[in-house]
Structures are given as C-alpha cells and as structure tokens.
Scaffold this motif. Structure first.
Motif, short mmCIF file in Angstrom:
data_model
loop_
_atom_site.label_atom_id
_atom_site.label_comp_id
_atom_site.label_asym_id
_atom_site.label_seq_id
_atom_site.Cartn_x
_atom_site.Cartn_y
_atom_site.Cartn_z
N ALA A 6 0.83 -1.20 0.00
CA ALA A 6 0.00 0.00 0.00
C ALA A 6 0.87 1.25 0.00
CB ALA A 6 -0.91 -0.01 1.22
N ARG A 48 7.72 10.01 3.55
CA ARG A 48 6.49 9.56 4.22
C ARG A 48 5.24 10.04 3.47
NH1 ARG A 48 8.04 11.58 10.25
NH2 ARG A 48 7.98 13.54 9.09
N ALA B 119 -6.32 3.20 -3.52
CA ALA B 119 -4.91 2.96 -3.16
C ALA B 119 -4.23 4.27 -2.78
CB ALA B 119 -4.19 2.30 -4.33
N ALA B 120 -4.53 5.31 -3.54
CA ALA B 120 -3.91 6.60 -3.24
C ALA B 120 -4.39 7.12 -1.88
CB ALA B 120 -4.25 7.60 -4.34
N ILE B 122 -5.28 5.27 0.69
CA ILE B 122 -4.61 4.49 1.73
C ILE B 122 -3.17 4.97 1.88
CG2 ILE B 122 -3.78 2.19 2.34
CD1 ILE B 122 -6.30 1.07 0.94
N ARG B 123 -2.53 5.25 0.74
CA ARG B 123 -1.15 5.75 0.80
C ARG B 123 -1.07 7.06 1.57
NH1 ARG B 123 3.11 7.84 1.41
NH2 ARG B 123 5.03 7.57 0.20
N ARG B 124 -2.03 7.94 1.34
CA ARG B 124 -2.04 9.21 2.06
C ARG B 124 -2.29 8.99 3.55
NH1 ARG B 124 -4.27 11.18 -2.80
NH2 ARG B 124 -6.39 10.66 -2.19
N ILE B 126 -1.47 6.32 5.26
CA ILE B 126 -0.23 5.78 5.84
C ILE B 126 0.75 6.93 6.09
CG2 ILE B 126 1.80 4.35 5.39
CD1 ILE B 126 -0.01 2.44 3.83
N GLY B 127 0.87 7.82 5.11
CA GLY B 127 1.77 8.97 5.26
C GLY B 127 1.39 9.82 6.46
N ALA B 128 0.09 10.07 6.62
CA ALA B 128 -0.36 10.90 7.75
C ALA B 128 -0.06 10.21 9.08
CB ALA B 128 -1.86 11.17 7.61
N LEU B 130 2.35 8.07 9.63
CA LEU B 130 3.80 8.11 9.85
C LEU B 130 4.24 9.46 10.39
CD1 LEU B 130 5.09 6.24 6.65
CD2 LEU B 130 5.21 5.42 9.00
N THR B 142 9.35 3.74 7.85
CA THR B 142 9.36 4.20 6.46
C THR B 142 10.36 3.39 5.63
OG1 THR B 142 8.72 6.43 7.13
CG2 THR B 142 9.69 6.20 4.95
N LEU B 145 8.98 -0.07 5.05
CA LEU B 145 7.96 -0.10 4.00
C LEU B 145 8.56 0.09 2.62
CD1 LEU B 145 5.16 2.02 5.75
CD2 LEU B 145 5.30 -0.47 5.53
N LEU B 179 -4.15 3.46 11.48
CA LEU B 179 -4.99 3.20 10.30
C LEU B 179 -6.36 2.68 10.70
CD1 LEU B 179 -2.34 1.58 7.90
CD2 LEU B 179 -3.40 3.82 7.66
N ILE B 184 -9.27 2.06 8.34
CA ILE B 184 -8.53 1.23 7.37
C ILE B 184 -7.90 0.08 8.14
CG2 ILE B 184 -6.62 1.17 5.72
CD1 ILE B 184 -7.06 4.21 5.39
#
Lengths: 209, 186
Positions: A6, A48, B119-120, B122-124, B126-128, B130, B142, B145, B179, B184
């Motif tokens: 992901a 990140r 997907a985008a 979920i990626r955002r 995950i970034g938030a 982190l 990071t 991953l 998440l 999520i």
C-alpha cells in the motif's frame, strides 16, 4: 492489505508539494548512505508523504539493501520458535543428506525463478593461493553486473565487491590477512541483469591455501 | 522530447575528452544500460535523450577531474539515475500544467479509477500516520515499508540493528492502530 504494498502504490502521483522535494542527487546520495545520518533522516521524512520521491528512492536502493521480507514478530516471542525451527531444520537436513549417499558436491548451480543460473568456475572446496585468490563464475548474460560477497563460515564478512562487469573477482590479499591458511570461505554472487532483475547464487565453498 | 523543449537531441556522440572512438562508444553503451535500468516504462521513448543528458553531465564531471580516468560504474549510475529522474519529474510537471490549462485539473479521485483512488487514499493515510508517529519509529518504519532490511535500515539511520528492529516492530503496531482509527484495517 499489505502495508508495504500500500505504501508503494501511487508512485506516479504528483507530489503534494513538488517544491519541497529533495534534488534527485540528494535522493540518490541518501538512499546509498552517502550522506550523514541527519540529512538522510530529512529525506526519509519527506518520503512519508511523497510517493513520487519514495519511488525514486526505491530505484536508487542498492540491490543488497532489499533483504528478504520477514514477518516481524515481537522480540520476546522470537527465540522459542527459532529454536524449534533450528531443531527441525537440522533434523530434515540430516535426513536429506543421509538419503543421498552418492551425491557429489560438484558446485551445481542454483536454478532461480528467472531460469538463470550462476555456475562457479572454481571447484567446490578447491584451495586457492592467498596471493591469487581468484573467484570465477560463468557469465549470466553479457551485460550483467555482479556483486560478490566473501565470508568466513561463521558468516564474518571478509570482503565484498560491487558493480563488477567481469565474471571474476580477485580477492585482495589485504582482505585475507587475518584469515588463517586452510580456512574455508563461503562466497556468493548476485547478478543484476539488464532488465533490473536479480539472480542470486547459492553459497560456494573455497579454501585458502 | 525535441530541441524545442530545451533539451539536447540524441545526435551522434563526439569522442569524449581523452578517449578514442571505440572507448567512447563503449562508455555510451554503459550509460545506456544504466538509463534503461532506471527508466520507468512510460518514459522509455525518451531514453535516447536521457542518455545524451547523462553524457553531457559526465563530460562536465570529467572536465573537473583529470578527464582521462575511467569514470567508474558508481558515477555513471548516479548520473544516469539523476538524469532519468529529473526528466521524469519534468514530464510529470508538464503533464500537470497541461491538465490545469485545459481545465481538466480535476481532483485525483475523479480522474482515477476507483481502485487506484482507493490505493492513493490508503497511501495518504499511511503517510499521515507516519507523520503523527514518534519520529524515530516513523523513520525506521518508512525504510521498512520501502523494502529495506533491518541491517540496511540500521546503517542508513546510524543506529544499531537491535534498536532499529524494535523501532520497526513498535512503529508498525502504531501504524496499524492509527490506520484502524481511520477505518482502514488490514
């Protein structure tokens, strides 16, 4: 959902703030560990939230940095299963060895998922002189690049050579100065092919004369 | 890409400084191999131009050096990487500007198929998560991953392998909790 998959999705997304992206030179240097820790941390922080730079970082990573994915478990729960697994592996290994009495250790090359093989041209357990400790293998393909890792049997690293264009590596005598005569060394070859795929050999044995 | 874009066209390469024609051809082939290695599929049509850009950067670097030595595989790889990624960034920016100018600068969610948009998203998320995490855990996770093993991550971070492994473990637990709080779940 696998977290790593992901995280690696959306690499062609436009960065949320492109002006904040580090230069491509900085991404390369950080991914290769050629900066001090603090600047590397700054680049990682950027990854990140920027999938675009994260994709660049992955392209810049050295092949050996990509280690086999392991399922992380709590450190305090690690040892019991490992001990049980070790007993099981030794047992299975003994059975396999004992059931193959005629098998000759002839340096048979490992067949990989890509169908390519790395075949050693140094006989298994051959003794090589300290002054000319030349490891050779059959080329995988014309333009492949090779990494060779040489270790002692206890996995202490003796030397590593990267970005080799020829299918051979002369281990410097300096790297062998602390290795006693008669010691057995373990060597492995990783080939990076033109299409970016990687072929890893099995471990080969060779002795120091 | 053409000369109109301000980039060099892929023309026959003159011999490099201090090299004969055969060595120049070999060097150019080495550059090409590296560019191909880094080039994403959608950028393949630009390979010749990227090779030329790498060549010019290499010439500039060699002029600062003594100009006669073999440039070495690492330098060639670095220059090819940077030229390829600079071109990737430039073309993606241009594509975005074109979309904005044509009035189609829709939100990513509207442009993408639903699975890609998901997907985008979920990626955002995950970034938030982190960013919200303890920094040391965030850095270690990071790299995990990204595909780094524990030893490689420890080397890059300048920490010990045991510390790094613990940070990854605790950081992944934090990430899953964060998440889950966003709805999520694995």
């Amino acid at each position: 959902m696998k977290l790593d998959e992901a995280f690696r999705a959306g690499e062609e997304d436009v960065p949320p703030d492109a002006a904040a992206c580090p230069s491509t030179e900085r991404v390369w240097d950080a991914a290769r560990g050629e900066l001090a820790a603090e600047p590397i941390h700054e680049v990682i922080k950027h990854l990140r939230t920027c999938s675009s730079c994260a994709a660049e970082w992955r392209a810049a990573m050295e092949p050996e940095a990509r280690e086999a994915e392991a399922v992380l478990i709590a450190p305090w729960r690690r040892w019991a299963p490992l001990a049980a697994a070790a007993v099981l592996v030794v047992g299975v290994g003994l059975v396999v060895v004992l059931r193959q009495p005629d098998r000759v250790s002839d340096g048979t090359a490992m067949r990989t998922a890509t169908g390519r093989e790395i075949e050693p041209l140094v006989a298994e357990d051959q003794a090589l002189p300290r002054e000319r400790f030349l490891l050779r293998w059959a080329p995988v393909e014309e333009d492949a690049r090779y990494t060779v890792k040489v270790d002692l049997r206890d996995l202490t690293r003796v030397t590593v050579a990267r970005d080799l264009h020829e299918p051979e590596f002369l281990v410097p005598a300096e790297a062998l100065k602390d290795v006693p005569s008669g010691a057995t060394l373990v060597w492995r070859v990783e080939a990076t092919l033109v299409d970016g795929s990687c072929v890893v050999s099995k471990a080969f044995l060779v002795r120091l004369e | 890409m053409t000369e109109q874009s301000g980039h060099p066209s892929a023309e026959p390469t003159p011999p490099a400084s201090g090299m004969d024609a055969a060595s120049t051809a070999l060097l150019r082939e080495r550059i090409r191999r590296e560019v191909v290695r880094f080039c994403p599929p959608w950028l393949r049509s630009e390979i010749d131009d990227i090779v030329q850009m790498t060549w010019m950067r290499l010439e500039a670097a060699r002029k600062q050096d003594d100009g006669n030595r073999d440039p070495g595989a690492t330098l060639i790889a670095r220059l090819a990487f940077c030229a390829t990624m600079d071109e990737r960034r430039r073309l993606r920016r241009r594509r975005e500007v074109a979309l904005e100018e044509s009035g189609n600068a829709a939100s990513p969610e509207r442009e993408q198929p639903s699975s890609a948009a998901q997907a985008a998203e979920i990626r955002r998320a995950i970034g938030a998560c982190l960013v919200a995490m303890l920094e040391s855990r965030s850095l270690a996770v990071t790299l995990y991953l990204q595909g780094h093993g524990t030893a490689a991550a420890a080397r890059l971070l300048g920490w010990g392998a045991v510390k790094t492994e613990n940070l990854i473990y605790r950081g992944l637990a934090d990430l899953r909790r964060c998440l889950a709080a966003k709805g999520i779940t694995p």
